[in-house]
Design a protein around this motif. Structure first.
Motif, mmCIF file in Angstrom:
data_model
loop_
_atom_site.group_PDB
_atom_site.id
_atom_site.type_symbol
_atom_site.label_atom_id
_atom_site.label_comp_id
_atom_site.label_asym_id
_atom_site.label_seq_id
_atom_site.Cartn_x
_atom_site.Cartn_y
_atom_site.Cartn_z
ATOM 1 N N ASN A 51 -52.765 -41.460 3.845
ATOM 2 C CA ASN A 51 -52.696 -42.726 3.115
ATOM 3 C C ASN A 51 -51.573 -42.765 2.091
ATOM 4 O OD1 ASN A 51 -54.955 -43.291 4.595
ATOM 5 N ND2 ASN A 51 -56.404 -43.133 2.891
ATOM 6 N N THR A 52 -51.252 -41.611 1.497
ATOM 7 C CA THR A 52 -50.224 -41.585 0.451
ATOM 8 C C THR A 52 -48.867 -41.172 0.997
ATOM 9 O OG1 THR A 52 -51.909 -41.006 -1.195
ATOM 10 C CG2 THR A 52 -49.614 -40.653 -1.812
ATOM 11 N N PHE A 53 -48.838 -40.103 1.808
ATOM 12 C CA PHE A 53 -47.561 -39.574 2.297
ATOM 13 C C PHE A 53 -47.148 -40.151 3.644
ATOM 14 C CE2 PHE A 53 -48.628 -35.424 -0.140
ATOM 15 C CZ PHE A 53 -48.267 -36.035 -1.340
ATOM 16 N N GLY A 54 -48.091 -40.794 4.368
ATOM 17 C CA GLY A 54 -47.743 -41.459 5.612
ATOM 18 C C GLY A 54 -47.663 -40.578 6.839
ATOM 19 N N PHE A 55 -48.269 -39.389 6.800
ATOM 20 C CA PHE A 55 -48.292 -38.525 7.975
ATOM 21 C C PHE A 55 -49.332 -39.026 8.971
ATOM 22 C CE2 PHE A 55 -46.592 -35.571 4.739
ATOM 23 C CZ PHE A 55 -45.450 -35.148 5.405
ATOM 24 N N THR A 56 -49.146 -38.696 10.249
ATOM 25 C CA THR A 56 -50.109 -39.082 11.269
ATOM 26 C C THR A 56 -51.311 -38.142 11.239
ATOM 27 O OG1 THR A 56 -49.173 -37.649 12.983
ATOM 28 C CG2 THR A 56 -48.212 -39.854 12.732
ATOM 29 N N GLN A 57 -52.333 -38.490 12.056
ATOM 30 C CA GLN A 57 -53.537 -37.659 12.120
ATOM 31 C C GLN A 57 -53.213 -36.266 12.674
ATOM 32 O OE1 GLN A 57 -56.723 -39.510 14.266
ATOM 33 N NE2 GLN A 57 -58.205 -37.920 13.781
ATOM 34 N N VAL A 58 -52.368 -36.215 13.698
ATOM 35 C CA VAL A 58 -51.989 -34.924 14.278
ATOM 36 C C VAL A 58 -51.192 -34.103 13.273
ATOM 37 C CG1 VAL A 58 -50.644 -33.794 16.094
ATOM 38 C CG2 VAL A 58 -52.053 -35.796 16.631
ATOM 39 N N GLU A 59 -50.258 -34.742 12.596
ATOM 40 C CA GLU A 59 -49.452 -34.047 11.588
ATOM 41 C C GLU A 59 -50.327 -33.530 10.445
ATOM 42 O OE1 GLU A 59 -45.196 -36.462 12.054
ATOM 43 O OE2 GLU A 59 -46.781 -37.228 10.738
ATOM 44 N N THR A 60 -51.352 -34.299 10.094
ATOM 45 C CA THR A 60 -52.263 -33.875 9.032
ATOM 46 C C THR A 60 -52.982 -32.583 9.420
ATOM 47 O OG1 THR A 60 -52.604 -36.122 8.219
ATOM 48 C CG2 THR A 60 -54.342 -34.521 7.747
#
Length: 456
Positions: free
Chosen positions: A295-304
């Protein structure tokens, strides 16, 4: 399998026994991780709301929490191998029930039973480690447990994604069945027998324990989920009243279900407090970080998922080193150093800035994992070795209860902080987590002033 209480099992029997324990522990930890990933798919298939589907996770965690200490106490009485093998059998049968469930209530009911089986595994697995390894190598055995938990936690989301890519969600539970059967067969052949005692089992205490810990979880979660204050206060009052009666009853027991006899040992009590604070810090980070990354940094679910992975993988490398060091150096010192490193890592994550790169996050996560891994094995070893050998089951159960209590408190604090400060919630959670980690470091260092009791 014959058992020498002082020397543990000889090799290679020792290796086979620890493989069986690692296999059962992997099943229990993986099943918690993979269910989280599969929740949206399960909710769609059984026509349940997202909120209702959370019971697939909560039912499992709740049944583990309320049954850990009763099953640990049972292990002291009838032997740890029996409780562990029985837990494996219940877990395996319940896994088949989960795979065959056609509705959310059926699945939640099967998950409750599965949680009881997992509690059988978790309640006595470290007590079994104490019977497998000689005292001079106990830290290494405990470190293997910590490493197995870390690896299972790290690969859990990937395993779930891989299974869901080629099969439906019931296969997430069905694959447990053949593995569970193999583990049961191995348990009968490889795990050692330990002598129990003939004291009657305290069923009244088991019921009060389930009420106190179960209601405590609902009380902690209540404010975070918007329950009216009067209901939360009534729940808290019930916990206090029943808890008072429960503790008074335990004080009269020679081998109490709630190990108040062990909590009278200062270094054991300090180790429990260290564990609660540190796992609270860990859960504050683990629950809030996905929101920060997406939500803050804009990474995707996979990247998270990939960005979180350095934490558990750092534990994989730190835990064996910490286990070997804990056979030579004080858990108070090792735990204090590790938790200071965890505190620094959480502060670094909280101050990473608004536009970090993947590498900026990854090395900070690795610092957190390395600190946590350095603390965990020595702390667990200290809890086990501070207890008399015949109370190893109580110590093992308390170890798991301290972990679950800290995790529950951490998760509830995340929900509360998000409700109070939704915009800055993730960063604030990391700051609060750093405060808990610092408190845990202080408590750990207090153990340096206590005699390093080595129980018989």
């Amino acid at each position: 399998m014959p058992l020498d209480a002082e020397q543990g099992l000889p090799t290679p029997e020792r290796y086979w026994a620890i493989v069986v324990i690692a296999l059962g522990l992997t099943l229990a930890v993986l099943d918690s991780a993979i269910a989280n990933v599969a929740l949206p798919t399960i909710a769609r298939d059984v026509n349940a709301s997202a909120a209702a589907s959370i019971w697939v996770v909560n039912a499992y965690q709740l049944s583990i929490t309320i049954s850990l200490l009763p099953l640990a106490s049972l292990g002291d009485r009838i032997g740890y191998r029996r409780v562990y093998t029985g837990g494996l059998a219940v877990f395996t049968v319940a896994s088949l029930g989960c795979a065959l469930a056609g509705s959310l209530p059926m699945l939640a009911a099967a998950r409750v039973i599965q949680g009881f089986g997992a509690a059988g595994l978790m309640s006595v697995n470290t007590a079994l480690v104490r019977t497998i390894y000689p005292p001079s190598m106990l830290g290494r055995g405990v470190a293997i447990n910590a490493m197995v938990v870390a690896i299972a936690s790290a690969v859990g989301p990937s395993v779930a994604s891989a299974v869901l890519a080629v099969a439906s969600w019931p296969w997430l539970f069905a694959i447990n069945v053949p593995i569970g059967i193999a583990a049961i067969a191995g348990a009968f052949r490889a795990l050692p027998n330990n002598p129990g005692h003939n004291a009657p089992y305290d069923y009244a205490s088991a019921i009060m324990n389930a009420f106190v810990f179960g209601m405590l979880i609902f009380t902690i979660d209540g404010p975070a989920h918007g329950e009216p204050l009067r209901f939360v206060l009534l729940q808290a009052l019930a916990v206090v009243v029943v808890g008072y009666v429960f503790v008074k009853r335990q004080l009269k027991q020679k081998a109490p279900l709630l190990p108040v006899d062990l909590l009278r040992i200062p270094i054991f009590a300090l180790s429990v407090a260290t564990s609660v604070c540190s796992f609270c810090a860990q859960m504050l980070a683990f629950v809030s970080l996905p929101f920060l990354f997406q939500n803050t940094f804009g990474f995707t679910q996979v990247e998270t998922g990939l960005l979180i992975t350095p934490w558990p993988f750092a534990i994989v490398f730190a835990a064996p080193l910490a286990g070997a060091l804990s056979d030579r150096y004080s858990a108070g010192m090792l735990g204090g150093i590790g938790l200071i490193v965890l505190t620094v890592g959480l502060v670094l994550m909280a101050t990473v800035g608004m536009h970090p790169g993947a590498l900026d996050i990854a090395w900070r996560m690795a610092v957190c994992g390395a600190g946590f891994g350095l603390f965990q094995a020595p702390n667990n070893r200290q809890m086990l070795s501070a207890a008399p050998r015949e109370r190893s089951g109580g110590a093992s159960g308390m170890l798991g209860t301290a972990r679950l209590t800290g995790q529950t408190l951490g998760a509830a604090l995340v929900a509360l902080i998000f409700g109070i400060a939704p915009a800055s919630g993730p960063t604030l959670c990391l700051e609060v987590g750093a405060a808990f980690a610092a408190a845990a470091a202080c408590v750990s260092l207090l153990r340096l002033r206590q005699p390093q009791r080595a129980a018989a």
